[in-house]
Design an enzyme around this catalytic site. Structure first.
Site, short mmCIF file in Angstrom:
data_model
loop_
_atom_site.label_atom_id
_atom_site.label_comp_id
_atom_site.label_asym_id
_atom_site.label_seq_id
_atom_site.Cartn_x
_atom_site.Cartn_y
_atom_site.Cartn_z
N TYR A 193 -7.99 -27.15 13.72
CA TYR A 193 -8.26 -26.36 12.22
C TYR A 193 -7.23 -26.38 11.34
O TYR A 193 -7.30 -27.11 10.10
CB TYR A 193 -8.28 -25.14 12.42
CG TYR A 193 -8.47 -23.89 11.78
CD1 TYR A 193 -9.34 -24.23 9.92
CD2 TYR A 193 -7.03 -23.63 10.83
CE1 TYR A 193 -9.15 -23.24 8.81
CE2 TYR A 193 -7.22 -22.10 9.65
CZ TYR A 193 -8.58 -22.27 8.91
OH TYR A 193 -8.49 -21.98 7.83
N THR A 221 2.77 -11.87 17.78
CA THR A 221 3.81 -11.42 15.41
C THR A 221 2.92 -11.97 14.84
O THR A 221 3.28 -13.64 14.53
CB THR A 221 4.70 -11.67 15.62
OG1 THR A 221 5.48 -12.53 15.87
CG2 THR A 221 5.48 -10.00 15.87
N ARG A 232 4.76 -16.05 13.93
CA ARG A 232 4.34 -16.38 12.66
C ARG A 232 4.42 -15.70 11.26
O ARG A 232 4.55 -14.28 11.21
CB ARG A 232 2.70 -17.04 12.39
CG ARG A 232 2.73 -17.93 11.23
CD ARG A 232 0.91 -18.29 11.35
NE ARG A 232 1.17 -19.27 11.70
CZ ARG A 232 0.16 -19.70 12.98
NH1 ARG A 232 -0.93 -18.94 12.35
NH2 ARG A 232 0.18 -20.76 12.57
N GLY A 277 -12.43 -19.29 11.37
CA GLY A 277 -12.51 -17.72 11.86
C GLY A 277 -11.62 -17.94 12.50
O GLY A 277 -10.41 -18.23 12.40
N ALA A 325 -8.49 -10.72 13.36
CA ALA A 325 -7.45 -9.36 14.38
C ALA A 325 -7.66 -7.91 13.59
O ALA A 325 -7.80 -7.51 14.24
CB ALA A 325 -6.71 -9.78 15.01
P1 NAD Z 1 -15.06 -17.20 4.91
O1 NAD Z 1 -15.70 -18.42 5.94
O2 NAD Z 1 -16.01 -15.98 4.85
O3 NAD Z 1 -15.78 -18.31 4.57
C1 NAD Z 1 -16.05 -19.82 4.42
C2 NAD Z 1 -16.96 -20.27 3.33
O4 NAD Z 1 -17.30 -21.81 4.01
C3 NAD Z 1 -18.60 -19.40 4.51
O5 NAD Z 1 -18.54 -18.44 3.97
C4 NAD Z 1 -19.88 -20.35 4.88
O6 NAD Z 1 -20.38 -20.92 4.43
C5 NAD Z 1 -19.01 -21.38 4.11
N1 NAD Z 1 -18.91 -23.11 4.22
C6 NAD Z 1 -19.13 -23.76 5.67
N2 NAD Z 1 -19.44 -25.08 5.27
C7 NAD Z 1 -20.25 -25.07 4.88
C8 NAD Z 1 -20.93 -26.46 3.77
N3 NAD Z 1 -20.96 -27.43 4.99
N4 NAD Z 1 -21.29 -26.14 2.57
C9 NAD Z 1 -20.90 -24.73 1.85
N5 NAD Z 1 -20.10 -24.12 2.10
C10 NAD Z 1 -19.47 -24.18 3.62
O7 NAD Z 1 -14.10 -17.75 5.35
P2 NAD Z 1 -12.74 -17.28 4.71
O8 NAD Z 1 -11.72 -16.08 5.32
O9 NAD Z 1 -12.99 -16.85 3.14
O10 NAD Z 1 -11.95 -18.14 3.93
C11 NAD Z 1 -11.72 -18.91 3.08
C12 NAD Z 1 -11.09 -20.41 3.05
O11 NAD Z 1 -9.46 -20.11 3.10
C13 NAD Z 1 -11.63 -21.52 3.56
O12 NAD Z 1 -10.88 -22.89 3.92
C14 NAD Z 1 -10.27 -21.43 4.45
O13 NAD Z 1 -9.72 -22.09 6.45
C15 NAD Z 1 -8.99 -20.31 4.39
N6 NAD Z 1 -8.13 -20.02 4.98
C16 NAD Z 1 -8.82 -18.57 5.25
C17 NAD Z 1 -7.57 -17.70 5.93
C18 NAD Z 1 -7.88 -15.94 6.56
O14 NAD Z 1 -6.88 -15.47 6.99
N7 NAD Z 1 -8.74 -15.27 5.60
C19 NAD Z 1 -6.40 -18.20 6.46
C20 NAD Z 1 -5.99 -19.06 6.39
C21 NAD Z 1 -7.02 -20.45 6.04
#
Ligand code: NAD
Length: 346
Positions: free
Chosen positions: A148, A220, A284, A77, A192
């Site tokens: 994380y 940032t 960042r 999150g 954010a």
């Molecule tokens: P999100 O939380 O919307 O999606 C992640 C999904 O993974 C969720 O729907 C959740 O239910 C699912 N999940 C969690 N635990 C699980 C489990 N045990 N089995 C099956 N599914 C499971 O997040 P997002 O923004 O779509 O991010 C996707 C990926 O990108 C993640 O790995 C996240 O760490 C990475 N990421 C995202 C951002 C961003 O800005 N959104 C930045 C850096 C990295």
């Protein structure tokens, strides 16, 4: 028609849901897997399975008969969530990452893309608001701020070693703040751009221009629109590049500026009030030199355009929410705050 079979894990989440739609328009057969279905619209996946990918048997089932895996599933999150749930994040995501990659190997998956994060970069390189953009090699010596980031770093190394030891075609992307419609906006996991869009919408619709920002708002970041994100993912999957690669924009803004851009696209004025809350690292930004070299491309959607689309989607959610609520004033008040972070949790 492209008959390659693709698995998207985390397909019920923000990026995974958009990625499934994008892969379908490219003609792939797509299996989506998640703990839950997408919240805001139906998945375009050919098959959607609700599985817990912390479990080895679920990972074997998910990767069976698959050519390419986009590994997005994660317990994650925004700052309000990742600054407070270290044990849960490290435990759950380690299990997901270890089992998904090994199951993909056992099932003979040809290509595997792991979604890492700019949170892997060491805290000591992100102490100033006017930070030097982060190059991929800056991740070492390692000192991520939160669990994380450590979890992501270990999973990156796992992918590198699976490539070296087993010849698996692994790819690693490091996202820098992806935003857009159909993501978390009020459940406590919002980041954010979504949180500020919600606060600006509440200010606009409620007639009180005050919005709360955690910390002094001088921290940032750079932000990348979802359309660019899914485009970059497909390009990286098709490449022969195996080392970690940034995926983000290199336009750095501070959180106060971000709020003001959102207010501008919303057509309203705001007054910012700074309150206690987790801020993450001080500054960042993404260095896109390697991204341009490897993919011959970089994100192009402007912050104003992307935030306009995101804001309008969130304003519609806020309108829906208050239209259904028995007490409009109370509902607007509740939408001012995040549901998970309550000081002093950090
Ligand atoms: P999100 O939380 O919307 O999606 C992640 C999904 O993974 C969720 O729907 C959740 O239910 C699912 N999940 C969690 N635990 C699980 C489990 N045990 N089995 C099956 N599914 C499971 O997040 P997002 O923004 O779509 O991010 C996707 C990926 O990108 C993640 O790995 C996240 O760490 C990475 N990421 C995202 C951002 C961003 O800005 N959104 C930045 C850096 C990295």
């Amino acid at each position: 028609m492209n008959q390659r079979r693709v698995l998207v894990t985390g397909a019920g989440g923000f990026i995974g849901h958009h990625l499934v739609s994008s892969l379908k328009t490219q003609g792939y057969w797509v299996r989506g897997v998640d703990l839950k279905y997408p919240e805001f619209s139906r998945s375009d996946a050919d098959q959607f399975e609700v599985l817990d990918l912390r479990r080895w048997d679920s990972c074997l089932q998910a990767t069976r008969g698959i050519h390419e895996v986009y590994a997005l599933a994660a317990d994650m999150g925004g700052m309000g969530f990742i600054s407070c749930h270290h044990a849960e994040i490290l435990h759950n995501n380690s299990l997901i990452n270890l089992h998904t990659l090994e199951a993909a190997r056992v099932n003979g998956v040809e290509r595997y893309l792991y979604t890492s994060s700019a949170c892997v970069y060491p805290e000591y390189r992100q102490m100033d608001v006017d930070v030097a953009p982060l190059k991929e090699e800056d991740a070492y010596p390692a000192q991520p701020q939160d669990a994380y980031g450590w979890e992501k770093l270990i999973a990156e190394r796992l992918c590198l070693h699976y490539h070296e030891d087993y010849g698996m075609n692994t790819h690693i992307v490091r996202f820098h703040n992806i935003y857009g419609p159909e993501g978390s906006w009020v459940d406590g996991r919002e980041k954010a751009p979504a949180a500020l869009s919600r606060k600006v919408a509440v200010a606009k619709l409620g007639g009180d221009p005050t919005i709360d920002i955690w910390g002094d708002g001088a921290q940032t970041r750079s932000f990348c629109f979802i359309e660019d994100c899914v485009h970059g993912l497909s390009r990286l999957m098709a490449s022969d590049f195996h080392d970690p690669l940034n995926l983000g924009t290199d336009r750095m803004v501070n959180i106060n500026e971000l709020a003001r851009i959102i207010a501008e696209v919303a057509g309203t004025s705001i007054e910012i009030r700074h309150i206690e809350g987790p801020m993450g690292v001080r500054g960042r930004n993404s260095d896109n030199t390697l991204l341009r070299k490897v993919l011959g491309w970089e994100p192009g959607v402007s912050l104003e355009k992307g935030l306009g689309i995101t804001y309008r989607w969130i304003e519609d959610r806020v309108r829906e929410h208050i239209a259904r609520a028995p007490d409009r004033k109370k509902a607007l008040g509740e939408l001012r705050t995040s549901r998970i972070y309550q000081p002093p949790c950090a």
